[in-house]
Design a protein around this motif. Structure first.
Motif, short mmCIF file in Angstrom:
data_model
loop_
_atom_site.label_atom_id
_atom_site.label_comp_id
_atom_site.label_asym_id
_atom_site.label_seq_id
_atom_site.Cartn_x
_atom_site.Cartn_y
_atom_site.Cartn_z
N LEU A 52 0.88 -0.71 -0.27
CA LEU A 52 -0.20 -0.02 -0.23
C LEU A 52 0.97 1.06 -0.14
O LEU A 52 0.53 2.99 -1.10
CB LEU A 52 -0.87 0.09 0.92
N PHE A 53 1.88 1.36 0.49
CA PHE A 53 2.43 2.20 1.09
C PHE A 53 3.48 2.54 -0.19
O PHE A 53 4.32 3.43 -0.48
CB PHE A 53 3.79 2.48 2.14
N ILE A 54 4.27 1.50 -0.76
CA ILE A 54 5.02 1.81 -2.08
C ILE A 54 3.82 2.24 -3.08
O ILE A 54 4.37 3.15 -3.87
CB ILE A 54 5.54 0.24 -2.50
N ALA A 55 3.09 1.64 -3.40
CA ALA A 55 1.80 2.19 -4.51
C ALA A 55 0.98 2.82 -4.51
O ALA A 55 1.00 4.20 -5.61
CB ALA A 55 0.68 0.84 -4.68
N PHE A 56 0.83 4.03 -3.38
CA PHE A 56 -0.26 4.63 -3.12
C PHE A 56 0.79 5.67 -2.53
O PHE A 56 1.60 5.43 -1.48
CB PHE A 56 -1.12 4.88 -2.62
N GLU A 57 -0.20 6.37 -1.55
CA GLU A 57 0.54 8.37 -0.13
C GLU A 57 -0.95 8.04 0.35
O GLU A 57 -1.63 9.05 -0.12
CB GLU A 57 0.34 9.18 -1.50
N PRO A 58 -1.04 6.63 0.67
CA PRO A 58 -2.64 6.46 1.36
C PRO A 58 -2.33 7.50 3.03
O PRO A 58 -1.72 7.12 3.43
CB PRO A 58 -2.55 4.76 2.00
N THR A 59 -3.76 8.05 3.22
CA THR A 59 -3.72 9.01 4.28
C THR A 59 -4.06 7.70 5.59
O THR A 59 -5.28 7.23 5.77
CB THR A 59 -4.99 9.89 4.73
N VAL A 60 -3.31 7.89 6.67
CA VAL A 60 -3.25 7.30 7.71
C VAL A 60 -3.85 7.39 8.47
O VAL A 60 -3.76 8.58 9.03
CB VAL A 60 -2.31 5.86 8.02
N GLY A 61 -4.24 6.53 9.79
CA GLY A 61 -4.60 7.07 11.28
C GLY A 61 -3.30 6.94 12.35
O GLY A 61 -1.77 6.97 11.42
N PRO A 69 -0.34 12.85 3.80
CA PRO A 69 -0.02 10.96 3.39
C PRO A 69 0.92 10.38 2.95
O PRO A 69 1.83 11.52 2.42
CB PRO A 69 -1.40 11.55 1.61
N ILE A 70 1.17 9.49 2.81
CA ILE A 70 2.67 9.23 2.83
C ILE A 70 2.98 8.25 2.17
O ILE A 70 1.72 6.96 2.22
CB ILE A 70 2.90 8.97 4.98
N GLY A 71 3.33 7.88 1.14
CA GLY A 71 4.14 6.79 0.79
C GLY A 71 4.54 7.13 -0.54
O GLY A 71 4.81 8.56 -0.59
N LEU A 72 5.11 6.45 -0.83
CA LEU A 72 6.04 6.13 -2.46
C LEU A 72 5.65 6.72 -2.97
O LEU A 72 5.91 7.72 -3.81
CB LEU A 72 6.76 5.27 -2.57
N ALA A 73 4.11 6.30 -3.66
CA ALA A 73 3.43 6.70 -5.05
C ALA A 73 3.97 5.73 -6.14
O ALA A 73 4.11 6.69 -7.11
CB ALA A 73 2.88 7.77 -4.76
N LEU A 74 4.42 5.10 -6.30
CA LEU A 74 5.20 4.65 -7.51
C LEU A 74 4.00 3.80 -8.17
O LEU A 74 4.31 3.00 -9.64
CB LEU A 74 6.47 3.17 -6.45
N GLY A 75 2.97 3.49 -7.81
CA GLY A 75 2.55 2.64 -8.61
C GLY A 75 2.47 0.65 -8.15
O GLY A 75 3.26 1.07 -7.64
#
Lengths: 306, 361
Positions: A52-61, A69-75
């Motif tokens: 999840l964190f590699i593919a997107f930038e999810p908003t987490v608690g 939002p945190i993440g690599l957003a590489l797809g």
């Protein structure tokens, strides 16, 4: 008639895929290393979240929520490639740090300690990202329906899941059957002591197979995560049916695990269409029936049971 | 005559000797007396005594701890004595609880009858599940009991919804007077009220003491010794000529029966039977409790239950560290399995032995 038959097969397979991918790692670790790894569920959990964190930038608690939002957003594609590799690494570490000190200990100790570790990892994840559910946004190429043999249409993503599972299972089978490492593992599963006496250092192929199992669990985490919701409890939730698949198939048998997984998928789908309320219960009923008839599982040998 | 000689001996002997302490400590009478003293003081010490209640305990938690203590005692009869790890004991705890609730709602709310019916139903369930599960060993046994528990959970969730109330559970369990004298919720007068609050606590405490005495009797008896022999080496036990399966079955029934008794008590106490009592994590909880406290001892599981519920009920509410309660417990649990399989009770015991060795020399 043909339409519903195809639909049945395709639904069964897509359910079976995730279970088989999780179960297979557990099964080979148990069969070859004689190590009961409840923490295998945590590998699935980590796979889902890391993906999840590699593919997107999810908003987490949770604690990380402050940076979201945190993440690599590489797809998504990157995640499918990277997660099994990362989990393979985690598997190597896990084998060294957790499994190794317990090879000589009682199986119940192994079961309990890895159960504790599973809860630790689950709670750590919950603290870091919160208990809320997250979901995968599927890329364009994976959404929508595809028409199967011109008769029925099926969700394209589920077909990809089935295809990927089949591919990885074939790879594992080939590894087992046609490489020296695989030969050593198969021999070691039969009689580890004898293999050692023949001068083969069995610990390395065993560690490798453990890590491969971890990688598969990670892949299952991504595939399962994109079908179901992602939350900290999924590690435990997937572990229980996966354990049933393992013991039904017979510990340590790849063929058995795959067959049992297909059986579970078919039973679930069949019950779901006839009597939906019993769908989940039917899996457990199936396991109880199979184990009552054959206590060591479909392809199990009695030696492993001890 | 004999009375005199005994008193003479006592006069000659020093006021306190370790030998006589050992003799007393291991006698069943002492276990009974100590347990009685414990339950009589427990609620007060935990929730109302001047200094100790600062820890944040409250009466209903003290009651719940005793009930879970009974559950853990029953569970440990199987794991600690016989060496069988059941991961499905929630089916007995929850099954007993549901049976008790259904009986109380539809037939009679007499507390004794409710307990008896809950326990009998559990025994019946244990006969059916035991016959199937006891054919399997070790990890397989753990997994098939887990499967059975989950099967029951999912059955209660929807196919049996008319009976079990599905996700809402069974509310409105009415419990009648105990022996036609007093309602369980009625407060006790004066100093008794200060000590035990209401009749319900005394009722539960009585069951607790009886279960401890029963489990201790089993542990000390030749019958229980065979359980332990099975744990050590099943094959050898069968070579001696004992019917291993029969003993395992007996241990399974006893363990399940006590779990069902505890579950019925829980229904009486909470006047509710819910789905979570059947969920597999309840089985996981009782495993954690027992192992945490120490599976090798009589009181270890009770200590584990008290610790676990304390973390769940009190530490959970503490600021900042509160939400890590399960994490902290899991870390302690893992560390204990890893390095100290005797559990916390075993730790206390060996600590005490060290102190004593110093005192004796």
């Amino acid at each position: 008639m043909i339409e519903s038959a195809i639909r049945f097969v395709y639904l069964s397979l897509s359910i079976a895929s995730v279970y088989i991918l999780v179960a297979i790692g557990f099964s080979i670790a148990y069969g070859s290393l004689k190590f009961v790894n409840m923490a295998h569920g945590a590998l699935y959990l980590l796979g889902a979240y890391i993906g999840l964190f590699i593919a997107f930038e999810p908003t987490v608690g949770g604690t990380l929520g402050n940076y979201s939002p945190i993440g690599l957003a590489l797809g998504f594609t990157a995640a499918i490639v990277l997660v099994p590799i990362i989990l393979f690494g985690i598997g190597v570490v896990m084998e060294r740090l957790i499994a190794k000190p317990f090879y000589e200990r009682d199986m119940l100790d192994q079961l309990l300690v890895t159960f504790g570790i599973l809860i630790i990892i689950q709670e750590l994840v919950a603290v870091l990202v919160g208990r809320g559910g997250l979901s995968y946004a599927r890329p364009d190429w994976a959404t929508g329906a595809v028409s199967v043999s011109g008769i029925v249409s099926a969700s394209r993503w589920r077909l990809i899941v089935i295809a990927l599972t089949a591919l990885f299972l074939i790879l594992l089978y080939a590894f087992y059957k046609y490489t020296d490492f695989g030969l050593a593992v198969r021999a070691g599963t039969e009689d580890a002591e004898m293999v050692e006496m023949l001068g083969i250092k069995i610990s390395r192929p065993f560690a490798l197979i453990f890590a491969i199992g971890a990688g598969y669990a990670g892949l299952a985490g991504i595939l399962g995560g994109s079908i179901f919701t992602v939350q900290p409890e999924i590690g435990l939730d997937i572990l229980i049916p996966a354990l049933l698949v393992v013991v039904m198939g017979g510990v340590g048998s790849i063929t058995g695990t795959i067959l049992a997984g297909l059986l579970v998928g078919a039973t679930f789908t069949a019950t779901a269409s006839v009597y939906p309320e019993m769908a989940t219960a039917s899996i457990f009923l199936l396991a109880i029936i199979v184990l009552s008839i054959k206590p060591s599982g479909l392809f199990g040998t009695d030696e492993v049971v001890a | 005559m004999s009375q005199e000689t005994v008193s003479e001996q006592v006069d000659e002997a020093p006021l306190f000797s370790w030998e006589s302490w050992d003799r007393i400590k291991y006698s069943e009478g002492f276990v009974f007396a100590a347990t009685t003293a414990f339950v009589l003081l427990w609620s007060w010490l935990f929730s109302r005594a001047p200094i100790t209640s600062e820890l944040g305990g409250y009466h209903s938690l003290a009651t719940t701890m005793l009930i879970w203590g009974i559950f853990a005692l029953g569970f440990n009869l199987l794991l600690g004595q016989t060496g069988l790890l059941s991961f499905g004991h929630a089916m007995f705890w929850g099954g007993g609880g549901y049976a008790a609730a259904i009986f109380a709602i539809h037939i009679s709310g007499d507390p004794i009858l409710v307990l008896v019916v809950g326990t009998l139903f559990t025994l019946l369930l244990a006969v059916v599940t035991g016959v199937i599960a006891l054919r399997l060993h070790a990890v397989y046994f753990a997994i098939i009991t887990l499967a059975m528990g989950q099967l029951l959970y999912y059955l209660a969730t929807s196919p049996l919804r008319p009976i079990t109330g599905g996700r809402n559970g069974l509310t409105g369990v009415q419990i009648e007077q105990l022996f036609g004298i007093a309602y369980l919720q009625e407060p006790l007068p004066g100093v008794f009220g200060e000590l035990w609050v209401n009749y319900e606590y005394l009722f539960i405490a009585l069951v607790f003491v009886l279960v401890v005495v029963f489990v201790n009797r089993v542990r000390k008896s030749p019958y229980g010794l065979i359980f332990r022999a099975i744990r050590e080496n099943e094959r050898r036990t069968s070579f001696v000529g004992l019917n291993v399966w029969r003993y395992k079955f007996a241990a399974f029934l006893m363990s399940a029966g006590i779990a069902g008794l505890a579950g019925s008590l829980y229904t009486i106490e909470s006047q509710f039977a819910g789905l979570s009592s059947l969920y597999w994590f309840t089985s996981g909880e009782v495993v954690i409790m027992s192992v945490l406290g120490g599976v090798g001892s009589l009181f270890g599981p009770v200590l584990g239950a008290i610790l676990y519920l304390y973390f769940e009920g009190v530490v959970d509410g503490v600021a900042i560290i509160g939400r890590y309660w399960l994490l902290m417990l899991a870390v302690v649990f893992t560390a204990i399995v890893w390095a100290y399989p005797d559990g916390i009770w075993g730790m206390i015991k060996s600590g005490g032995a060290k102190v004593r060795a110093k005192l004796e020399t």
